[in-house]
Design a protein around this motif. Sequence first.
Motif, PDB file in Angstrom:
ATOM      1  N   PRO A   3       0.800  -1.223   0.000  1.00 37.61           N
ATOM      2  CA  PRO A   3       0.000   0.000   0.000  1.00 37.61           C
ATOM      3  C   PRO A   3       0.835   1.276   0.000  1.00 37.61           C
ATOM      4  O   PRO A   3       1.974   1.305   0.482  1.00 37.61           O
ATOM      5  CB  PRO A   3      -0.792  -0.113   1.304  1.00 37.61           C
ATOM      6  CG  PRO A   3       0.137  -0.885   2.211  1.00 37.61           C
ATOM      7  CD  PRO A   3       0.837  -1.867   1.316  1.00 37.61           C
ATOM      8  N   VAL A   4       0.255   2.320  -0.562  1.00 39.16           N
ATOM      9  CA  VAL A   4       0.778   3.677  -0.415  1.00 39.16           C
ATOM     10  C   VAL A   4       0.050   4.290   0.775  1.00 39.16           C
ATOM     11  O   VAL A   4      -1.155   4.536   0.722  1.00 39.16           O
ATOM     12  CB  VAL A   4       0.547   4.514  -1.687  1.00 39.16           C
ATOM     13  CG1 VAL A   4       1.012   5.949  -1.470  1.00 39.16           C
ATOM     14  CG2 VAL A   4       1.269   3.896  -2.866  1.00 39.16           C
ATOM     15  N   HIS A   5       0.788   4.544   1.860  1.00 37.78           N
ATOM     16  CA  HIS A   5       0.157   5.039   3.079  1.00 37.78           C
ATOM     17  C   HIS A   5      -0.198   6.515   2.980  1.00 37.78           C
ATOM     18  O   HIS A   5      -1.262   6.953   3.423  1.00 37.78           O
ATOM     19  CB  HIS A   5       1.078   4.799   4.273  1.00 37.78           C
ATOM     20  CG  HIS A   5       1.242   3.365   4.640  1.00 37.78           C
ATOM     21  ND1 HIS A   5       0.198   2.480   4.699  1.00 37.78           N
ATOM     22  CD2 HIS A   5       2.356   2.651   4.983  1.00 37.78           C
ATOM     23  CE1 HIS A   5       0.635   1.284   5.056  1.00 37.78           C
ATOM     24  NE2 HIS A   5       1.943   1.357   5.231  1.00 37.78           N
ATOM     25  N   SER A   6       0.716   7.290   2.413  1.00 36.15           N
ATOM     26  CA  SER A   6       0.477   8.732   2.352  1.00 36.15           C
ATOM     27  C   SER A   6       1.388   9.359   1.307  1.00 36.15           C
ATOM     28  O   SER A   6       2.374   8.758   0.866  1.00 36.15           O
ATOM     29  CB  SER A   6       0.738   9.386   3.722  1.00 36.15           C
ATOM     30  OG  SER A   6       2.110   9.224   4.091  1.00 36.15           O
ATOM     31  N   ASN A   7       1.022  10.550   0.900  1.00 38.96           N
ATOM     32  CA  ASN A   7       1.897  11.329   0.014  1.00 38.96           C
ATOM     33  C   ASN A   7       1.643  12.801   0.247  1.00 38.96           C
ATOM     34  O   ASN A   7       0.533  13.209   0.601  1.00 38.96           O
ATOM     35  CB  ASN A   7       1.652  10.957  -1.456  1.00 38.96           C
ATOM     36  CG  ASN A   7       0.214  11.164  -1.874  1.00 38.96           C
ATOM     37  OD1 ASN A   7      -0.216  12.285  -2.138  1.00 38.96           O
ATOM     38  ND2 ASN A   7      -0.550  10.074  -1.925  1.00 38.96           N
ATOM     39  N   ARG A   8       2.691  13.606   0.088  1.00 34.50           N
ATOM     40  CA  ARG A   8       2.547  15.042   0.295  1.00 34.50           C
ATOM     41  C   ARG A   8       3.664  15.777  -0.417  1.00 34.50           C
ATOM     42  O   ARG A   8       4.752  15.232  -0.651  1.00 34.50           O
ATOM     43  CB  ARG A   8       2.566  15.392   1.781  1.00 34.50           C
ATOM     44  CG  ARG A   8       3.908  15.209   2.469  1.00 34.50           C
ATOM     45  CD  ARG A   8       3.833  15.567   3.945  1.00 34.50           C
ATOM     46  NE  ARG A   8       5.139  15.476   4.589  1.00 34.50           N
ATOM     47  CZ  ARG A   8       6.017  16.483   4.640  1.00 34.50           C
ATOM     48  NH1 ARG A   8       5.725  17.651   4.073  1.00 34.50           N
ATOM     49  NH2 ARG A   8       7.187  16.330   5.247  1.00 34.50           N
ATOM     50  N   ARG A   9       3.373  17.005  -0.768  1.00 35.79           N
ATOM     51  CA  ARG A   9       4.386  17.867  -1.358  1.00 35.79           C
ATOM     52  C   ARG A   9       5.277  18.444  -0.271  1.00 35.79           C
ATOM     53  O   ARG A   9       4.832  18.699   0.843  1.00 35.79           O
ATOM     54  CB  ARG A   9       3.730  19.015  -2.139  1.00 35.79           C
ATOM     55  CG  ARG A   9       3.001  18.573  -3.389  1.00 35.79           C
ATOM     56  CD  ARG A   9       2.430  19.767  -4.135  1.00 35.79           C
ATOM     57  NE  ARG A   9       1.756  19.351  -5.347  1.00 35.79           N
ATOM     58  CZ  ARG A   9       2.350  19.152  -6.509  1.00 35.79           C
ATOM     59  NH1 ARG A   9       3.658  19.343  -6.619  1.00 35.79           N
ATOM     60  NH2 ARG A   9       1.658  18.776  -7.567  1.00 35.79           N
ATOM     61  N   SER A  10       6.529  18.657  -0.611  1.00 36.40           N
ATOM     62  CA  SER A  10       7.470  19.315   0.297  1.00 36.40           C
ATOM     63  C   SER A  10       8.361  20.232  -0.518  1.00 36.40           C
ATOM     64  O   SER A  10       8.270  20.273  -1.755  1.00 36.40           O
ATOM     65  CB  SER A  10       8.316  18.267   1.039  1.00 36.40           C
ATOM     66  OG  SER A  10       9.214  17.635   0.142  1.00 36.40           O
ATOM     67  N   SER A  28       4.989   7.668   1.254  1.00 34.07           N
ATOM     68  CA  SER A  28       5.232   6.634   2.254  1.00 34.07           C
ATOM     69  C   SER A  28       4.589   5.340   1.783  1.00 34.07           C
ATOM     70  O   SER A  28       3.375   5.285   1.557  1.00 34.07           O
ATOM     71  CB  SER A  28       4.642   7.050   3.611  1.00 34.07           C
ATOM     72  OG  SER A  28       4.752   5.996   4.552  1.00 34.07           O
ATOM     73  N   ILE A  29       5.409   4.298   1.608  1.00 33.85           N
ATOM     74  CA  ILE A  29       4.944   3.018   1.075  1.00 33.85           C
ATOM     75  C   ILE A  29       5.153   1.927   2.123  1.00 33.85           C
ATOM     76  O   ILE A  29       6.216   1.832   2.737  1.00 33.85           O
ATOM     77  CB  ILE A  29       5.711   2.658  -0.211  1.00 33.85           C
ATOM     78  CG1 ILE A  29       5.519   3.748  -1.269  1.00 33.85           C
ATOM     79  CG2 ILE A  29       5.262   1.303  -0.752  1.00 33.85           C
ATOM     80  CD1 ILE A  29       6.336   3.541  -2.520  1.00 33.85           C
ATOM     81  N   GLY A  30       4.132   1.117   2.318  1.00 36.16           N
ATOM     82  CA  GLY A  30       4.243   0.013   3.266  1.00 36.16           C
ATOM     83  C   GLY A  30       4.971  -1.174   2.671  1.00 36.16           C
ATOM     84  O   GLY A  30       5.221  -1.248   1.460  1.00 36.16           O
TER      85      GLY A  30
END
Length: 330
Positions: free
Chosen positions: A200-207, A214-216
Motif C-alpha cells: 500500500p501507499v500510506h500517504s503522500n505530500r508535497r514538500s 510513504s509506502i508500506g
Amino acid sequence: MAVGIAGTGYALGSDIVDSTKLALSHGLEPDWFVRRTGTRQRRVYAEGESLLSLAADAIGKACADAGVAPQEIGSETLLIFPQVGIPTYLVPSQAVLLAERAGIRCAKTMSVDGSCAEVIPALETAITMLEAGRCERAIVVAGQDAVNLSSHEDLSLAGLFGAGAAAVVLSRDAYHGTRLDVRGSHWETHPQHWELGTQPVHSNRRSDEGFEVSIGYYTMQGTEIVQASRRLVPPVVHTVLTQAGWTTDDLDAVFVHQPNTRFLQIVMKACKISMDIVPNPCADIGNLGPANVLATLAMAREEGTLQPGTRALLLSFGVGFSCGAIAAIL
C-alpha cells in the motif's frame, strides 16, 4: 512466420542467505523455513547490485547467446520489461533505464508493471509482434526486488524471495537456437482477489524538496492465495492444452513460476502435472517473481537438458490474481 529462441540468460544476486541460519537468527528451529517452504537457501543482492544491474547482466548474456551485441540493436528490436521493484526514477520508464544500462542505443521499449504472472502476456505480445512482422527481434527480460519490498521480520515472507533477473531473445530468423512453435496461449486476471497480495501507499505530500511518498511493506495472504491458485490455475492450463491438442501426459517439461517448493507441489498436483517434469531451482535460489519462468528455461538450455521437439508448458501465476500459460514445442 517462424519464431525461434535465439538466446537466453539469467543473473542472480551474489550473496546467499541460508534458510537454517535465517531460522536460528529469528530464534526458530533450524528447519523452520525449510519445512514450510522447501527453500534451502536464496540468492540476494550483494553491495552494488540492483534489479537494473541484474536485468542488464541477463540481457548481456542472452544477447551473447544470440550472437548480437546490445550496442548493435536498433528499432527492429522490441524490449519488454515486466518487473517488480523500487524504481530509481518514476520517469522515464524502467524499460528505458534498463536499455541504457544494458548498452542498447535504440529499440522499441515497453515497461510492464505487474507481478509474477505478467511475464506470460509479455511473451505473447513479443511473439505476436514477431509473427505480424512488426519487429525482427524481441527481448523479454523480467526481474524483481521483493527482497527489499518485504519486511525481514515478516516470517511468512522472510524465507521466500531471491534476487534475480532473466532474459530471452526471440527472433524471426527461424531456428538458429531453439524453435518456438506456439500451440496454445491464454492469460486472465480475477481482480476480485486483488487483496491477496498488496503493497500500500500510506500517504503522500508535497514538500520543498519534492513529492514525498510513504509506502508500506509487501504483505501476502498465503493460505488464501494457495487456495486461489489451486482453483484458478488448472482451468487455464486445461484451456491452453486443449488449444494445443495435448493432455498433461503429453508434456515433456513445465517451466513454471516458483513461489516456493511446497506451494509449487500443491499447484502442480491440482493441475495433474508430475513434479518429475518440473525443474525446481527455487529450492536453492528463492522466488524470483516474474523472472522464474525465464530463468528456469535459461538454466535448462544452459544445462543442455532442453532437447529439440520438447513439448513444454510455460506457466505463471500470482497476486492480482493473474494466471497465464503458453504451450509450445521447443
